[in-house]
Design an enzyme around this catalytic site. Structure first.
Site, PDB file in Angstrom:
ATOM      1  N   ILE A 152       0.818  -1.211   0.000  1.00 42.29           N
ATOM      2  CA  ILE A 152       0.000   0.000   0.000  1.00 42.29           C
ATOM      3  C   ILE A 152       0.853   1.263   0.000  1.00 42.29           C
ATOM      4  O   ILE A 152       0.608   2.196  -0.767  1.00 42.29           O
ATOM      5  CB  ILE A 152      -0.962  -0.014   1.216  1.00 42.29           C
ATOM      6  CG1 ILE A 152      -2.032  -1.094   1.018  1.00 42.29           C
ATOM      7  CG2 ILE A 152      -1.621   1.351   1.398  1.00 42.29           C
ATOM      8  CD1 ILE A 152      -2.966  -1.261   2.195  1.00 42.29           C
TER       9      ILE A 152
ATOM     10  N   ASP B 286       0.836  -0.331  16.723  1.00 44.24           N
ATOM     11  CA  ASP B 286       1.746  -1.071  15.843  1.00 44.24           C
ATOM     12  C   ASP B 286       2.669  -2.011  16.584  1.00 44.24           C
ATOM     13  O   ASP B 286       3.080  -3.047  16.052  1.00 44.24           O
ATOM     14  CB  ASP B 286       2.613  -0.093  15.040  1.00 44.24           C
ATOM     15  CG  ASP B 286       1.855   0.581  13.914  1.00 44.24           C
ATOM     16  OD1 ASP B 286       0.635   0.369  13.804  1.00 44.24           O
ATOM     17  OD2 ASP B 286       2.486   1.336  13.151  1.00 44.24           O
TER      18      ASP B 286
ATOM     19  N   HIS C 234     -30.251   8.208  -4.140  1.00 44.01           N
ATOM     20  CA  HIS C 234     -29.890   8.190  -5.561  1.00 44.01           C
ATOM     21  C   HIS C 234     -29.789   9.622  -6.071  1.00 44.01           C
ATOM     22  O   HIS C 234     -30.645  10.457  -5.759  1.00 44.01           O
ATOM     23  CB  HIS C 234     -30.961   7.440  -6.364  1.00 44.01           C
ATOM     24  CG  HIS C 234     -30.771   7.534  -7.848  1.00 44.01           C
ATOM     25  ND1 HIS C 234     -29.863   6.745  -8.516  1.00 44.01           N
ATOM     26  CD2 HIS C 234     -31.363   8.325  -8.787  1.00 44.01           C
ATOM     27  CE1 HIS C 234     -29.906   7.034  -9.807  1.00 44.01           C
ATOM     28  NE2 HIS C 234     -30.816   7.997  -9.994  1.00 44.01           N
TER      29      HIS C 234
END
Length: 474
Positions: free
Chosen positions: A183, A312, A444
């Site tokens: 990525i 991390d 929509h």
């Protein structure tokens, strides 16, 4: 004599996981200190990662759209890029967010100490630069990660970059090699190709984005055809930096033959590793696995009952949103709540052009695990908002458990795919039946309408395309 600070909770690291943990601790009534080595909170993500890269990617997207409409004759003036203004804009974005974090810390009475800390005992953190010892009841380690380096590269050469260097926009090289097709590599390639660089992306793997379904990857490759040159299944042997251009020697046949190419800059983007060793070096009691990750249980507690680890430094996936949730949870456990980190799914996004986003079970996972599944796919070439926005080269894909009719995964490629992933994420976490999606009114024309139509395709109620299920009954 050392200065002594006594505190209920010390958070070591001020990145997304760390500041989230500290702020949650404060909200729960716990006196908290953040120890952060750098001047600003936000860690890699805010200062030299997620935020600056997305800022540059957004500018690159605008440039791309301008060029696309120019080809259609809608715009007829050449675009002129002011890189000094881009750098200033990027820094202003970072400053706004870091200032916001310092404001939040001040309002919560969370003290920030800019220093590096080493664990000395189960209840003591020793700060190296300020001659201070912090005596704590509980500690939360949130020390993050650092880029993985390659031993054969001459890193002293300023033409060898990591992602931080790339985001500083030092220069726009004529020809750049990016090592790593993950990525980070693809996002950097997107930025620099838009700004004018010729890009080669090299990877020892033969597969691009191996965790993503092949039909999604195929659409991505079709969209970026002639923009990047992929050199997959290839190993770099050495780099010669003695000349004006970097000479990269490589092999794709296990050293039977070696060939070379020349580049102005090499960007290393092969991933990151946990920043865990220094925190444990003198203490040497935390359990750390062979990959350098601090071991935790489902409450983010380490093998030492009053020391927690989040973000991390605890394992894959290394994602800010995962670390934030872990930080919240660690704070809640310390405050006495019986909470556990057991997410059904964690979203992943590549902010490339087009964006790629996926969550839960992919079709690759389903096949590998022999699941009784069915896919429902809707191409954006029949989506009104996509066509009107010149973004019809997209696709929305749902993975459904055939036994329960529940949505178990989803992948999207196309404009703002990461934003669209939210509905699928919530559907999976709530155990949503796909009919619940098909019967939910979607506005929509929108991009998220593609999720509703994909669900209708599965239930046989779609009218925006030829309904294959109904045709089979004729």
């Amino acid at each position: 004599m050392n200065n002594i600070i006594k505190i209920q909770v010390v958070v070591i690291g001020g990145g997304p996981a760390g500041y989230a943990a500290a702020f949650r601790c404060s909200d729960l009534g716990l006196k908290t200190i953040i120890v952060e080595n750098y001047n600003n909170l936000g860690g890699v993500c805010l200062n030299v990662g997620c935020i600056p890269s997305k800022t540059l990617l957004n500018i690159a997207k605008i440039i791309k759209e301008y060029k696309n409409f120019s080809k259609k004759g809608i715009f007829n003036n050449n675009i002129k890029i002011n890189f000094d203004s881009i750098i200033n804009w990027k820094q202003n974005v970072i400053n706004k967010l870091t200032n916001g974090l310092h404001f939040l810390a001040k309002k919560r009475n969370v003290k920030i100490i800019n220093d590096m800390g080493f664990l000395e005992t189960n209840n003591c953190l020793n700060l190296t630069n300020s001659n201070v010892k912090i005596l704590f009841d509980n500690a939360i380690i949130a020390t993050g990660s650092i880029p993985i380096s390659l031993p054969f590269l001459p890193y002293e050469d300023k033409r060898i970059w990591n992602s931080t260097d790339a985001l500083n926009l030092k220069k726009i090289p004529k020809k750049m090699m990016i090592i790593g097709s993950g990525i980070i590599g693809l996002e950097m390639a997107t930025i620099y190709q838009t700004f004018g660089s010729k890009i080669d992306i090299i990877d020892i793997s033969n597969n691009l984005l191996p965790e993503v379904d092949n039909d999604i990857v195929n659409i991505y490759q079709k969209n970026i055809k002639n923009k990047f040159n992929f050199i997959l299944g290839t190993e770099i042997i050495s780099v010669d930096n003695s000349k004006d251009l970097l000479q990269v020697h490589m092999t794709s046949d296990n050293h039977k033959s070696i060939y070379s190419k020349q580049y102005d800059v090499i960007l290393v983007a092969i991933g990151r590793k946990p920043n865990s060793i220094f925190i444990n070096k003198k203490f040497n009691k935390l359990l750390i696995n062979n990959h350098g990750f601090i071991q935790t249980d489902s409450q983010m507690r380490t093998n030492i009952s009053n020391i927690y680890a989040v973000g991390d430094v605890t394992g894959y996936p290394m994602l800010a949103h995962k670390g934030i949730h872990e930080g919240h949870l660690a704070a809640e456990v310390i405050s006495g709540k019986k909470h556990y980190f057991v997410p059904k799914v964690i979203p992943s996004i590549a902010y490339t052009h087009p964006e790629i986003a996926w969550i839960g079970i992919t079709e690759k996972n389903a096949i590998k695990n022999n699941l009784n599944y069915q896919t429902s796919v809707f191409s954006w070439n029949a989506l009104g908002r996509a066509i009107s926005s010149n973004e019809e080269n997209g696709l929305t894909k749902l993975i459904v458990d055939k036994d329960s009719n529940r949505i178990i995964g989803g992948s999207i490629i196309g404009y703002n795919a990461g934003e669209l992933l939210g509905e699928i994420s919530l559907a999976i976490e709530m155990g949503c039946d796909i009919e619940d999606i098909s019967l939910t009114m979607h506005a929509h024309p929108t991009f998220y309408e593609s999720i509703g139509i994909a669900a209708e395709i599965y239930t046989g109620t779609a009218t925006d395309i030829i309904n294959i299920k109904n045709l089979s009954d004729i």
